[in-house]
Design an enzyme around this catalytic site. Structure first.
Site, PDB file in Angstrom:
ATOM      1  N   GLU A 469       4.321  -0.345  -3.899  1.00 22.86           N
ATOM      2  CA  GLU A 469       4.032  -1.225  -4.924  1.00 22.86           C
ATOM      3  C   GLU A 469       4.263  -0.651  -6.400  1.00 22.86           C
ATOM      4  O   GLU A 469       3.604   0.686  -6.625  1.00 22.86           O
ATOM      5  CB  GLU A 469       2.319  -1.526  -4.883  1.00 22.86           C
ATOM      6  CG  GLU A 469       1.846  -2.198  -5.764  1.00 22.86           C
ATOM      7  CD  GLU A 469       0.452  -2.638  -5.622  1.00 22.86           C
ATOM      8  OE1 GLU A 469      -0.165  -2.045  -4.607  1.00 22.86           O
ATOM      9  OE2 GLU A 469      -0.140  -3.163  -6.463  1.00 22.86           O
ATOM     10  N   ASP A 542      -1.498  -0.017  -3.504  1.00 21.43           N
ATOM     11  CA  ASP A 542      -2.750   0.310  -3.755  1.00 21.43           C
ATOM     12  C   ASP A 542      -3.958   0.097  -3.147  1.00 21.43           C
ATOM     13  O   ASP A 542      -3.887  -1.055  -2.430  1.00 21.43           O
ATOM     14  CB  ASP A 542      -2.913  -0.227  -5.327  1.00 21.43           C
ATOM     15  CG  ASP A 542      -2.037   0.693  -6.227  1.00 21.43           C
ATOM     16  OD1 ASP A 542      -1.266   1.515  -6.013  1.00 21.43           O
ATOM     17  OD2 ASP A 542      -1.664  -0.045  -7.374  1.00 21.43           O
ATOM     18  N   ASP A 544      -6.405  -1.661  -3.735  1.00 18.74           N
ATOM     19  CA  ASP A 544      -7.306  -2.584  -4.402  1.00 18.74           C
ATOM     20  C   ASP A 544      -6.881  -4.157  -3.855  1.00 18.74           C
ATOM     21  O   ASP A 544      -5.951  -4.011  -2.858  1.00 18.74           O
ATOM     22  CB  ASP A 544      -7.049  -2.575  -5.748  1.00 18.74           C
ATOM     23  CG  ASP A 544      -5.766  -2.550  -6.510  1.00 18.74           C
ATOM     24  OD1 ASP A 544      -4.581  -3.228  -5.262  1.00 18.74           O
ATOM     25  OD2 ASP A 544      -5.373  -2.389  -7.534  1.00 18.74           O
ATOM     26  N   ASP A 546      -4.932  -6.394  -5.132  1.00 20.81           N
ATOM     27  CA  ASP A 546      -3.575  -6.485  -5.155  1.00 20.81           C
ATOM     28  C   ASP A 546      -2.609  -6.193  -4.049  1.00 20.81           C
ATOM     29  O   ASP A 546      -2.018  -6.636  -3.391  1.00 20.81           O
ATOM     30  CB  ASP A 546      -3.092  -6.232  -6.654  1.00 20.81           C
ATOM     31  CG  ASP A 546      -3.293  -7.555  -7.589  1.00 20.81           C
ATOM     32  OD1 ASP A 546      -3.582  -8.484  -7.168  1.00 20.81           O
ATOM     33  OD2 ASP A 546      -3.127  -7.092  -8.903  1.00 20.81           O
TER      34      ASP A 546
END
Ligand code: 0R9
Length: 691
Positions: A469, A542, A544, A546
């Site tokens: 990412e 990541d 998180d 997203d």
């Protein structure tokens, strides 16, 4: 099915249980979490056999507070009579002799399931203790124990504590109860996985219509909440009890018809009632006398453009396909071609449909029950008996031809034929675009887009593709990698969510094209797992929201268009750490909040904490040490054992209907929970450390 009277003389007596304890892997595959569940499935399979042959209609599995598990069925009860040759009761033989049991000579049960069919004795051999109760007029009891004989320096496995005892207690109940404690000395973990068990029991309930299968989880669960901090800043955890899990029961009177409906879930079905047929045929497998094969299928079409065929042999999911699937497709194609020709959907000048045309939007469940099964393929989930093809083809042809005669079903067959016609027209019209996709996957990936940093090695077994990412993390990964065998594909934004797109739309997306090109094994129906350039495709995003979304989108892509890659165990999720705890030269990484406390204690007073908000914040060395180095990293292998559930959840999360998704996300607002859910439910994933 004729009822055969059974007694202990029928049991074949082979070898001792010590062999199992010495080489458990040979009998149950592994001593990890899969092997642990295998010994439960051996007992569940026996109960299911009793039910599938019409003698029981209720099975209850209980996960007890002490870590043991039990299975209860309401069948005839295991045989309790004494074998005149070996002077043992049937129960004792079943639990102490390897490969003892009617199902090995296939005389006792007409149809028998089971994973590897190693039998209940293997469960006994790998348990600290095992207790059996049989209810046949009276209550019979027997216990077994495994102990280490210090004098002889060897394990005595699954030894009867006493012969089978008729307690004299009268009972109006029928059936068998088996409870066992998996041996902590044998298994790496003895923790039952609720999701794994509930999903398998649900699947078994779909496959064995009318049988009620219940699951009770009596274990106690706690969470640790942070307590007061002491003067050094350390907080003792406070144990807080979590509410007990509600028992669940699965019972499907529609069997595989209900299964198809469940698989289609929220999707729009072209006709509301799935088509269904079942038959028992004779089959002569090479080297065996003529035997019986039971074939059952149900299907319904949706508006989708891909196929979801879930096939089973003896209740085992055959995710790699095999001869039964070939027979199913051939039969279906023949019937639909004949129907389309005689009902004007195909004109005289039109070419006949090909298999791909009738597969579009097809959701089907096909189950076969037979003896002497030959499993093949990378994960031994491919049916290798060629004779099954014509038995299934004949059943599908005969079944659908019968259904076609039912006037009320004319609109259903019209819709199927028209759907196939659309698919055929689309295929012919877009052949050129499909060739582009093929060209993309045949190229070496470098000429299409420049951003893939391809490795220099050409051995797929060694090669790994990291899909990373963000450009900045991608840059770091490029510095950190081993050039010979690690390729890096950085993703700029979020890739296209293919769930809402057709195959052709997906192909117009640059990121998707790059991915197909990088993997080099084609796409959708042209995908050939044998051609993959990478045996490990690792998603690195990541920790998180997203990152989770990107992971979800990529898994959806692999699930929909490169499912074979997932089936072959080539798709992984990389696990970057959340924290770095350090003091001078001492560095520890923590992958979750619980681990953080442990790592703080290891580093000790004066520690500092760095919280990684994304992969991009790591240095090349840190990324290498924690996430890319095969010696030290943690990968989650994405497996597809519960593909049915995966398809449903993906549709909910990535599909058109916003309401379901909102509710789901509201109920799982906590990222960790959503994350865990995806790993366990989307694709049943097992965390495994690299070896
Ligand atoms: C709780 C889990 N249930 C079982 O393990 C179970 C095995 C079993 C059984 C028979 C009936 N119920 C059972 N439950 C049975 C009985 C008779 C004939 N065949 C089977 C009979 O009374 O005539 N099994 C008996 C042998 C075996 N199962 C096996 F181990 F060989 F598979």
């Amino acid at each position: 099915m004729s009822e055969k009277s059974y007694n202990a003389d029928d049991l074949k007596i082979l070898e001792g249980l010590e062999a199992v304890r010495v080489r458990p892997g040979m009998y149950i595959g592994s001593t990890g979490v899969k092997g642990l569940h295998h010994i439960l499935w051996e007992i569940v399979d026996n109960a299911v056999d009793e039910a599938a042959n019409g003698y029981a209609d209720e099975i209850t599995v209980t996960l007890h507070a002490d870590g043991s598990a039990s299975v209860r069925d309401n069948g005839r009860g295991m045989p309790t009579d004494v074998n005149s040759k070996v002077k043992m009761s049937g129960v004792e033989i079943i639990f102490t002799k390897l490969h003892a049991g009617g199902k090995f000579d296939n005389e006792n049960y007409a149809f028998s399931g089971g994973l590897h069919g190693v039998g209940a004795s293997v469960t006994n051999a790998l348990s600290e203790w095992l207790n059996v109760e049989v209810y046949r007029g009276n209550v019979f009891k027997m216990s077994f124990k495994s102990t280490f004989d210090k004098e002889r320096k060897k394990w005595l496995c699954g030894v009867p504590v006493a012969p089978l005892k008729n307690t004299g207690e009268k009972t109006g109940e029928k059936g068998t109860f088996v409870r066992f404690m998996p041996d902590k000395e044998v298994f790496e973990t003895v923790e039952w996985n609720y999701d794994t068990i509930s999903k398998r029991l649900k699947e078994l309930a779909f496959l064995n219509k009318g049988v009620k299968i219940s699951l009770f989880d009596e274990r106690e669960f706690y969470t640790i909440e942070e307590g007061e901090e002491d003067e050094n800043g350390f907080a003792e955890g406070v144990k807080v009890a979590l509410p007990a899990r509600e028992p669940v029961s699965y019972k499907y009177d529609g069997g595989v018809i209900d299964f198809v409906r469940y698989l289609n879930g929220e999707k729009f079905q072209l006709y509301s009632q799935p088509l269904y047929y079942a038959a028992i045929k004779d089959v002569q497998l090479k080297g065996f006398p003529v035997g019986k094969i039971k074939i059952e299928f149900a299907f319904a079409h949706t508006k989708d453009d891909t196929e979801s065929l879930f096939s089973f042999v003896n209740n085992i999911s055959t995710i790699e396909g095999g001869y039964h699937e070939t027979g199913f497709h051939t039969g279906l194609l023949k019937v639909i071609n004949d129907y389309a020709k005689s009902n004007g959907v195909l004109k005289a000048k039109d070419p006949l449909f090909i298999a791909d045309d009738i597969k579009e939007g097809l959701t089907a469940v096909l189950t076969v029950k037979m003896a002497n099964v030959q499993f093949e393929g990378q994960t031994k989930t491919k049916l290798g008996n060629p004779e099954v093809k014509s038995a299934v083809e004949q059943t599908v042809t005969e079944g659908l031809s019968q259904l076609i005669k039912n006037k009320q079903l004319k609109p259903v067959f019209d819709k199927i034929a028209q759907k196939a016609k659309f698919a055929a027209d689309d295929r012919i019209k877009h052949r050129a675009e499909r060739d582009v996709a093929k060209a993309a996957s045949d190229s070496d990936g470098l000429n299409l887009v420049g951003k893939l940093a391809a490795c220099s090695g050409r051995n797929p077994e060694m090669n790994e593709l990291f899909i990373v990412e963000g450009d900045s993390a991608g840059g770091t990964a490029k510095q950190a990698r081993i050039r010979q065998c690690q390729s890096i594909l950085p993703l700029r934004g979020k890739p296209l969510n293919v769930q809402k797109k057709t195959a052709l739309q997906a192909l117009q997306n640059e990121e998707i094209k790059t991915l197909i090109s990088a993997i080099g094994a084609g796409f959708n129906r042209s995908f050939d797992v044998e051609k993959t350039k990478y045996k490990k495709v690792i998603i690195l995003s990541d920790a998180d929201q997203d990152g989770m979304h990107i992971r979800c989108i990529l898994l959806t892509f692999f699930f929909k268009y490169m499912r074979e890659l997932v089936n072959a165990g080539c798709v992984y999720i990389g696990m970057p750490p959340l924290y770095r705890v350090f003091k001078k030269d001492v560095v520890e990484y923590a992958y979750n909040d619980k681990e953080l406390d442990e790592k703080i204690k290891i580093v000790g007073k004066g520690y500092s904490i760095q919280r990684y908000k994304g992969l991009g914040e790591m240095s090349a060395d840190q990324l290498w040490d924690t996430t890319m180095n095969p010696e030290t990293r943690n990968l989650i292998q994405v497996t597809i054992d519960d593909a049915a559930e995966a398809a449903n959840v993906i549709e909910m999360l990535m599909g058109d209907k916003v309401e379901g998704r909102k509710e789901f996300l509201a109920a799982n607002a906590n990222f960790n929970k959503v994350d865990g859910f995806i790993e366990k439910v989307h694709f049943k994933a097992e965390q495994r450390e690299e070896d």
